[in-house]
Design a protein around this motif. Structure first.
Motif, PDB file in Angstrom:
ATOM      1  N   SER A 275       0.812  -1.223   0.000  1.00  0.00           N
ATOM      2  CA  SER A 275       0.000   0.000   0.000  1.00  0.00           C
ATOM      3  C   SER A 275       0.842   1.268   0.000  1.00  0.00           C
ATOM      4  O   SER A 275       0.306   2.364   0.147  1.00  0.00           O
ATOM      5  N   GLY A 276       2.162   1.134  -0.138  1.00  0.00           N
ATOM      6  CA  GLY A 276       3.020   2.306  -0.297  1.00  0.00           C
ATOM      7  C   GLY A 276       3.589   2.885   0.979  1.00  0.00           C
ATOM      8  O   GLY A 276       4.102   4.009   0.961  1.00  0.00           O
ATOM      9  N   SER A 277       3.558   2.148   2.080  1.00  0.00           N
ATOM     10  CA  SER A 277       4.037   2.704   3.350  1.00  0.00           C
ATOM     11  C   SER A 277       5.546   2.940   3.356  1.00  0.00           C
ATOM     12  O   SER A 277       6.030   3.879   3.999  1.00  0.00           O
ATOM     13  N   PHE A 278       6.295   2.096   2.664  1.00  0.00           N
ATOM     14  CA  PHE A 278       7.735   2.332   2.580  1.00  0.00           C
ATOM     15  C   PHE A 278       8.010   3.655   1.879  1.00  0.00           C
ATOM     16  O   PHE A 278       8.838   4.458   2.328  1.00  0.00           O
ATOM     17  N   ALA A 279       7.301   3.908   0.781  1.00  0.00           N
ATOM     18  CA  ALA A 279       7.473   5.170   0.062  1.00  0.00           C
ATOM     19  C   ALA A 279       7.057   6.351   0.931  1.00  0.00           C
ATOM     20  O   ALA A 279       7.659   7.431   0.858  1.00  0.00           O
ATOM     21  N   ALA A 280       6.037   6.165   1.780  1.00  0.00           N
ATOM     22  CA  ALA A 280       5.581   7.242   2.660  1.00  0.00           C
ATOM     23  C   ALA A 280       6.644   7.584   3.703  1.00  0.00           C
ATOM     24  O   ALA A 280       6.930   8.762   3.958  1.00  0.00           O
ATOM     25  N   VAL A 281       7.230   6.554   4.306  1.00  0.00           N
ATOM     26  CA  VAL A 281       8.287   6.786   5.296  1.00  0.00           C
ATOM     27  C   VAL A 281       9.488   7.472   4.645  1.00  0.00           C
ATOM     28  O   VAL A 281      10.096   8.383   5.214  1.00  0.00           O
ATOM     29  N   MET A 282       9.814   7.050   3.429  1.00  0.00           N
ATOM     30  CA  MET A 282      10.948   7.656   2.728  1.00  0.00           C
ATOM     31  C   MET A 282      10.642   9.093   2.313  1.00  0.00           C
ATOM     32  O   MET A 282      11.537   9.948   2.312  1.00  0.00           O
ATOM     33  N   ALA A 283       9.382   9.369   1.961  1.00  0.00           N
ATOM     34  CA  ALA A 283       9.008  10.736   1.583  1.00  0.00           C
ATOM     35  C   ALA A 283       9.211  11.695   2.749  1.00  0.00           C
ATOM     36  O   ALA A 283       9.567  12.865   2.550  1.00  0.00           O
ATOM     37  N   GLN A 284       8.987  11.215   3.961  1.00  0.00           N
ATOM     38  CA  GLN A 284       9.213  12.044   5.142  1.00  0.00           C
ATOM     39  C   GLN A 284      10.693  12.324   5.362  1.00  0.00           C
ATOM     40  O   GLN A 284      11.052  13.184   6.166  1.00  0.00           O
ATOM     41  N   ARG A 285      11.542  11.601   4.642  1.00  0.00           N
ATOM     42  CA  ARG A 285      12.994  11.796   4.722  1.00  0.00           C
ATOM     43  C   ARG A 285      13.548  12.351   3.409  1.00  0.00           C
ATOM     44  O   ARG A 285      14.730  12.186   3.107  1.00  0.00           O
ATOM     45  N   ASN A 286      12.651  12.973   2.635  1.00  0.00           N
ATOM     46  CA  ASN A 286      13.020  13.641   1.378  1.00  0.00           C
ATOM     47  C   ASN A 286      13.615  12.685   0.349  1.00  0.00           C
ATOM     48  O   ASN A 286      14.505  13.057  -0.427  1.00  0.00           O
ATOM     49  N   VAL A 287      13.139  11.448   0.351  1.00  0.00           N
ATOM     50  CA  VAL A 287      13.548  10.464  -0.645  1.00  0.00           C
ATOM     51  C   VAL A 287      12.317  10.090  -1.472  1.00  0.00           C
ATOM     52  O   VAL A 287      11.285   9.711  -0.916  1.00  0.00           O
ATOM     53  N   THR A 288      12.414  10.205  -2.780  1.00  0.00           N
ATOM     54  CA  THR A 288      11.305   9.873  -3.679  1.00  0.00           C
ATOM     55  C   THR A 288      11.387   8.404  -4.062  1.00  0.00           C
ATOM     56  O   THR A 288      12.419   7.939  -4.556  1.00  0.00           O
ATOM     57  N   VAL A 289      10.291   7.675  -3.850  1.00  0.00           N
ATOM     58  CA  VAL A 289      10.261   6.239  -4.133  1.00  0.00           C
ATOM     59  C   VAL A 289       9.093   5.925  -5.063  1.00  0.00           C
ATOM     60  O   VAL A 289       7.962   6.352  -4.823  1.00  0.00           O
ATOM     61  N   VAL A 290       9.373   5.181  -6.122  1.00  0.00           N
ATOM     62  CA  VAL A 290       8.350   4.667  -7.032  1.00  0.00           C
ATOM     63  C   VAL A 290       7.952   3.277  -6.542  1.00  0.00           C
ATOM     64  O   VAL A 290       8.819   2.437  -6.277  1.00  0.00           O
ATOM     65  N   THR A 291       6.642   3.031  -6.425  1.00  0.00           N
ATOM     66  CA  THR A 291       6.147   1.749  -5.918  1.00  0.00           C
ATOM     67  C   THR A 291       5.464   0.977  -7.035  1.00  0.00           C
ATOM     68  O   THR A 291       4.447   1.420  -7.572  1.00  0.00           O
ATOM     69  N   SER A 292       6.023  -0.171  -7.403  1.00  0.00           N
ATOM     70  CA  SER A 292       5.377  -1.011  -8.415  1.00  0.00           C
ATOM     71  C   SER A 292       4.312  -1.861  -7.744  1.00  0.00           C
ATOM     72  O   SER A 292       4.521  -2.409  -6.657  1.00  0.00           O
TER      73      SER A 292
END
Length: 420
Positions: A275-292
């Motif tokens: 559901s994209g939680s890893f990308a959400a945690v990374m977004a809070q650390r200014n890291v952009t993550v693409v989730t397939s």
């Protein structure tokens, strides 16, 4: 390995590839020519005592050579046909015949080559644009034709589930369509970023057609996969603590992994990221993550997008649509498993290696191995890539799907080397 090409011109999309079989036929042809020449040389070099007898024998030898050559050519032709049929049977595809009556006209138009308006392009050398479609679409031509049947310039049928079914059958990429996809008004209904990262979207912002659940409340306690157990509950579940608190030694924390990257982690890829939680945690650390992801019995793509993140609607068998050496971090969980085919896992690993830059991190997160042999196979494969082992933990966990079995779990953070 050969290559697969799409040729459209006579109404047929053909897929050809070079094989060991075709090389063997070429060798056979060369040997046949050499043998024939040696036979002819022997005939000409012999010097019989009687000239008339010599002429008679020479004519007889020529006839014999001609018969032998004809026989060899017939055998080569038959061998080529037999090998081609064997290859087609093994590969499972030969052609997408657009002349069949059940093929939709829109599919024919999409696949028709289009000449460049200014002729040959001086940079690329191409003279026409040819649209692509996966070779496995031939196995699902009826379903594909149904997908391509719609009212032109009108609203598309609500058939996203059909598109996903085609993708899961290997028909990927899908052809484009000339109709308007179903829209759902989301104006004023989406939470502002960054609050959207951990606030559940409204039910009215999602297309629930084709899904067993019709609300996020229904999904909260669902075990959809090993990587998604109650993963739609952003408030009361474990999802908002993932990557921040560990349940076992195999659960690495995000900040610890980022520290291993020495501050060089900016963009990442999460393969099969739930559901994209890893990308959400990374977004809070200014890291952009693409989730397939795919919408497997839940609206994963829309849920991730509603959180203000980037979903990539892509199956695990599809080549990542990214250029080489672009990501600082790639994370993969049990989705990395290639099943009973080790080659599938190898192809997948090489594609991960391709998009990961030198010095980037590959995070293997709680990969479940069915037994020790599976773990050894994966370990040997990883060793072949020459990655630097920054963190490596092997443990045991009960099956999260409730089978009662204990599984071997491998977690690792590996750094891609510079290859010259």
């Amino acid at each position: 390995m050969g290559s697969v090409s799409l040729k459209i011109g006579d109404g047929t999309a053909r897929f050809r590839r070079a094989t060991v079989c075709s090389s063997a036929v070429n060798i056979l042809m060369i040997l046949s020519v050499v043998t024939t020449n040696l036979f002819a040389l022997y005939s000409f070099s012999s010097s019989p005592k009687h000239p008339h007898t010599h002429l008679h024998l020479l004519h007889k030898n020529f006839s014999l050579i001609s018969e032998q050559v004809s026989l060899i050519l017939r055998e080569i032709d038959m061998s080529q046909k037999e090998l081609a049929q064997i290859e087609r049977d093994l590969l499972g595809y030969e052609s997408l015949d657009l002349s069949r009556p059940n093929i939709a006209n829109e599919l024919k138009l999409f696949l028709r080559p289009h000449q460049l308006p200014l002729g040959r392009d001086s940079k690329t050398g191409i003279t026409q644009m040819v649209s692509s479609v996966a070779h496995s679409c031939d196995k699902s031509s009826d379903l594909l034709s149904q997908y391509m049947t719609y009212n032109l310039f009108q609203r598309c049928p609500d058939d996203w589930s059909m598109a996903q079914k085609l993708i899961l059958k290997g028909c990927e990429p899908l052809p484009r369509r000339r109709c308007f996809a179903k829209t759902i008004s989301k104006v004023g209904l989406l939470h502002p970023f960054p609050n959207s990262l951990w606030e559940a979207p409204l039910n009215s912002t999602v297309n629930w057609s084709g899904l067993s659940c019709k609300s996020f409340e229904c999904l909260k306690d669902r075990k959809l996969s090993r990587d998604c157990i109650a993963c739609f509950d952003l408030i009361n579940g474990y999802e908002n603590h993932r990557f921040l608190k560990s349940k076992s030694k195999n659960d690495f924390l995000v900040d610890d992994v980022l520290a291993l990257g020495s501050g060089g982690i900016r963009i990442g890829l999460d393969v099969g990221g739930g559901s994209g939680s890893f990308a959400a945690v990374m977004a809070q650390r200014n890291v952009t993550v693409v989730t397939s992801t795919l919408n497997l019995d839940a609206p994963f793509s829309e849920f991730i997008a509603a959180r203000g993140l980037f979903p990539l609607f892509l199956s695990l068998d599809h080549r990542f649509p990214f250029y080489d050496n672009v990501f600082d971090l790639v994370r993969a969980r049990s989705s990395l498993d290639g099943g009973a085919r080790p080659e599938k896992l190898e192809f997948f690993m090489f594609d991960i290696d391709r998009v990961l830059r030198a010095g980037g991190l590959f995070w293997l997160d709680n990969f479940c191995c069915s037994d020790e042999e599976k773990k050894r196979e994966l370990t040997r494969l990883i060793e072949r890539f020459g990655y630097k082992n920054l963190k490596w933990v092997v443990g045991e966990k009960p099956d999260s799907l409730g089978s009662g079995n204990t599984q071997i779990v491998l977690s690792a953070v590996l750094q891609k080397p510079v290859r010259v």
